[in-house]
Design a protein around this motif. Structure first.
Motif, mmCIF file in Angstrom:
data_model
loop_
_atom_site.group_PDB
_atom_site.id
_atom_site.type_symbol
_atom_site.label_atom_id
_atom_site.label_comp_id
_atom_site.label_asym_id
_atom_site.label_seq_id
_atom_site.Cartn_x
_atom_site.Cartn_y
_atom_site.Cartn_z
ATOM 1 N N MET A 90 0.748 -1.337 -0.103
ATOM 2 C CA MET A 90 -0.013 0.141 -0.029
ATOM 3 C C MET A 90 0.581 1.418 -0.045
ATOM 4 S SD MET A 90 -3.300 -0.723 2.262
ATOM 5 C CE MET A 90 -2.598 -1.069 3.629
ATOM 6 N N GLN A 91 2.018 1.259 0.704
ATOM 7 C CA GLN A 91 2.702 2.531 0.714
ATOM 8 C C GLN A 91 3.567 2.733 -0.562
ATOM 9 O OE1 GLN A 91 3.366 4.559 3.303
ATOM 10 N NE2 GLN A 91 1.475 3.403 4.218
ATOM 11 N N LEU A 92 3.923 1.578 -1.397
ATOM 12 C CA LEU A 92 4.386 1.754 -2.693
ATOM 13 C C LEU A 92 3.339 2.085 -3.559
ATOM 14 C CD1 LEU A 92 6.896 1.288 -4.228
ATOM 15 C CD2 LEU A 92 6.305 -1.055 -4.802
ATOM 16 N N SER A 93 2.142 1.766 -3.589
ATOM 17 C CA SER A 93 1.106 2.376 -4.336
ATOM 18 C C SER A 93 0.853 3.765 -4.138
ATOM 19 C CB SER A 93 -0.296 1.295 -3.943
ATOM 20 O OG SER A 93 -0.264 0.006 -4.223
ATOM 21 N N LYS A 94 1.130 4.413 -2.872
ATOM 22 C CA LYS A 94 0.883 5.521 -2.902
ATOM 23 C C LYS A 94 2.091 6.258 -3.869
ATOM 24 C CE LYS A 94 -0.784 5.560 1.661
ATOM 25 N NZ LYS A 94 -0.783 5.925 3.247
ATOM 26 N N VAL A 95 3.276 5.738 -3.789
ATOM 27 C CA VAL A 95 4.296 6.391 -4.790
ATOM 28 C C VAL A 95 3.762 6.317 -6.092
ATOM 29 C CG1 VAL A 95 6.407 6.059 -5.484
ATOM 30 C CG2 VAL A 95 6.204 5.917 -2.997
ATOM 31 N N ILE A 96 3.172 5.013 -6.501
ATOM 32 C CA ILE A 96 2.900 4.868 -8.019
ATOM 33 C C ILE A 96 1.800 5.999 -8.212
ATOM 34 C CG2 ILE A 96 1.801 3.270 -9.720
ATOM 35 C CD1 ILE A 96 3.254 1.166 -7.938
ATOM 36 N N GLU A 97 0.996 6.188 -7.302
ATOM 37 C CA GLU A 97 -0.130 7.268 -7.525
ATOM 38 C C GLU A 97 0.285 8.330 -7.704
ATOM 39 O OE1 GLU A 97 -2.960 6.815 -4.340
ATOM 40 O OE2 GLU A 97 -3.392 4.598 -4.726
ATOM 41 N N GLU A 98 1.527 8.989 -6.988
ATOM 42 C CA GLU A 98 1.719 10.081 -7.065
ATOM 43 C C GLU A 98 2.602 10.468 -8.386
ATOM 44 O OE1 GLU A 98 2.810 14.136 -6.238
ATOM 45 O OE2 GLU A 98 1.287 12.743 -5.417
ATOM 46 N N VAL A 99 3.317 9.549 -8.761
ATOM 47 C CA VAL A 99 3.914 9.505 -10.160
ATOM 48 C C VAL A 99 3.108 9.418 -11.264
ATOM 49 C CG1 VAL A 99 5.240 8.145 -11.939
ATOM 50 C CG2 VAL A 99 5.959 8.383 -9.614
ATOM 51 N N ASN A 100 1.804 8.705 -11.150
ATOM 52 C CA ASN A 100 1.025 8.803 -12.232
ATOM 53 C C ASN A 100 0.151 10.180 -12.276
ATOM 54 O OD1 ASN A 100 -0.763 7.576 -14.158
ATOM 55 N ND2 ASN A 100 -2.412 7.954 -12.787
ATOM 56 N N ARG A 101 -0.047 10.739 -11.098
ATOM 57 C CA ARG A 101 -0.676 12.033 -10.914
ATOM 58 C C ARG A 101 0.367 13.421 -11.681
ATOM 59 N NH1 ARG A 101 -0.017 16.638 -8.828
ATOM 60 N NH2 ARG A 101 1.608 15.964 -7.154
ATOM 61 N N ILE A 102 1.658 12.838 -11.455
ATOM 62 C CA ILE A 102 2.519 13.781 -12.202
ATOM 63 C C ILE A 102 2.566 13.744 -13.696
ATOM 64 C CG2 ILE A 102 5.016 14.505 -12.315
ATOM 65 C CD1 ILE A 102 5.108 13.995 -9.088
ATOM 66 N N LEU A 103 2.475 12.281 -14.143
ATOM 67 C CA LEU A 103 2.816 12.098 -15.476
ATOM 68 C C LEU A 103 1.437 12.620 -16.182
ATOM 69 C CD1 LEU A 103 4.050 8.627 -15.600
ATOM 70 C CD2 LEU A 103 5.130 10.658 -16.459
ATOM 71 N N VAL A 104 0.035 12.792 -15.727
ATOM 72 C CA VAL A 104 -0.962 12.981 -16.329
ATOM 73 C C VAL A 104 -1.363 14.465 -16.211
ATOM 74 C CG1 VAL A 104 -1.939 10.615 -16.284
ATOM 75 C CG2 VAL A 104 -2.743 12.426 -14.663
ATOM 76 N N LYS A 105 -0.623 15.053 -15.549
ATOM 77 C CA LYS A 105 -0.724 16.779 -15.145
ATOM 78 C C LYS A 105 -0.741 17.363 -16.578
ATOM 79 C CE LYS A 105 0.754 20.175 -12.438
ATOM 80 N NZ LYS A 105 1.649 20.986 -11.093
ATOM 81 N N PRO A 106 0.246 17.197 -17.432
ATOM 82 C CA PRO A 106 0.224 18.017 -18.542
ATOM 83 C C PRO A 106 -1.216 17.602 -19.551
ATOM 84 C CG PRO A 106 2.306 16.795 -18.299
ATOM 85 C CD PRO A 106 1.298 16.159 -17.365
ATOM 86 N N ILE A 107 -1.609 16.482 -19.401
ATOM 87 C CA ILE A 107 -2.958 16.196 -20.015
ATOM 88 C C ILE A 107 -4.003 17.027 -19.406
ATOM 89 C CG2 ILE A 107 -4.664 14.532 -20.812
ATOM 90 C CD1 ILE A 107 -2.040 12.418 -20.666
ATOM 91 N N GLN A 108 -4.255 16.978 -18.017
ATOM 92 C CA GLN A 108 -5.086 17.599 -17.315
ATOM 93 C C GLN A 108 -5.192 19.225 -17.700
ATOM 94 O OE1 GLN A 108 -4.412 16.214 -13.292
ATOM 95 N NE2 GLN A 108 -5.832 14.696 -13.413
ATOM 96 N N THR A 109 -3.670 19.710 -17.909
ATOM 97 C CA THR A 109 -3.562 21.080 -17.990
ATOM 98 C C THR A 109 -4.335 21.518 -19.323
ATOM 99 O OG1 THR A 109 -1.787 21.015 -16.617
ATOM 100 C CG2 THR A 109 -1.889 23.173 -18.119
ATOM 101 N N LEU A 110 -4.336 20.747 -20.348
ATOM 102 C CA LEU A 110 -4.485 20.804 -21.724
ATOM 103 C C LEU A 110 -6.165 20.929 -21.546
ATOM 104 C CD1 LEU A 110 -2.602 18.277 -23.789
ATOM 105 C CD2 LEU A 110 -2.568 20.626 -24.016
ATOM 106 N N TYR A 111 -6.854 20.457 -20.825
ATOM 107 C CA TYR A 111 -8.309 20.133 -20.767
ATOM 108 C C TYR A 111 -8.827 21.383 -19.980
ATOM 109 C CZ TYR A 111 -8.463 15.927 -23.605
ATOM 110 O OH TYR A 111 -8.044 15.114 -24.452
ATOM 111 N N GLU A 112 -8.262 21.955 -19.269
ATOM 112 C CA GLU A 112 -8.397 23.034 -18.482
ATOM 113 C C GLU A 112 -9.020 24.195 -19.256
ATOM 114 O OE1 GLU A 112 -5.263 24.336 -15.538
ATOM 115 O OE2 GLU A 112 -5.392 22.394 -14.605
ATOM 116 N N GLY A 113 -10.249 24.733 -18.730
ATOM 117 C CA GLY A 113 -10.662 25.820 -19.359
ATOM 118 C C GLY A 113 -11.574 25.516 -20.664
ATOM 119 N N LEU A 114 -11.891 24.282 -20.892
ATOM 120 C CA LEU A 114 -12.882 23.803 -21.893
ATOM 121 C C LEU A 114 -14.086 23.847 -21.459
ATOM 122 C CD1 LEU A 114 -10.940 20.607 -23.528
ATOM 123 C CD2 LEU A 114 -11.148 23.045 -24.565
#
Length: 114
Positions: A90-114
């Protein structure tokens, strides 16, 4: 030209050096070294996989299957070595979730304001 796979492979090597991954590695080794804990975990894992496959196939899960799965889960959680391994996972999953959040941030930014 950018080769993202070089960066991902470097990240994977770094990931293996994190305290969370090292803790899980040690916890897995501890479970493997204990035949009873290993068998309990293997049974628990098999039940989980079987139930997931039934769900994916759209099959109903019977009451007795749920009861059996719950008993297997309780038995696994009562084993200190398995419990420590699941906590480390579970502790390792938290790290994976954080990495995933960082990786998808550029995609989320693209869709902001639509």
């Amino acid at each position: 030209m950018i080769n993202i796979y070089n960066d991902i492979n470097a990240l994977e090597a770094t990931f293996r050096k994190t305290p969370e991954f090292e803790a899980l590695t040690e916890a897995v080794a501890t479970v493997k070294a204990d035949e009873e804990a290993l068998q309990i975990f293997k049974n628990f894992r098999k039940i989980q996989i079987d139930l997931q496959q039934k769900q994916i196939a759209g099959e109903d899960i019977l009451e007795d299957e749920l009861v059996y799965a719950q008993k297997a889960a309780q038995l696994a959680q009562q084993n200190a070595k398995i419990s420590a391994m699941l906590t480390a996972e579970m502790q390792l999953s938290k790290v994976i979730e954080e990495v995933n959040r960082i990786l998808v941030k550029p995609i989320q930014t693209l869709y902001e304001g639509l």
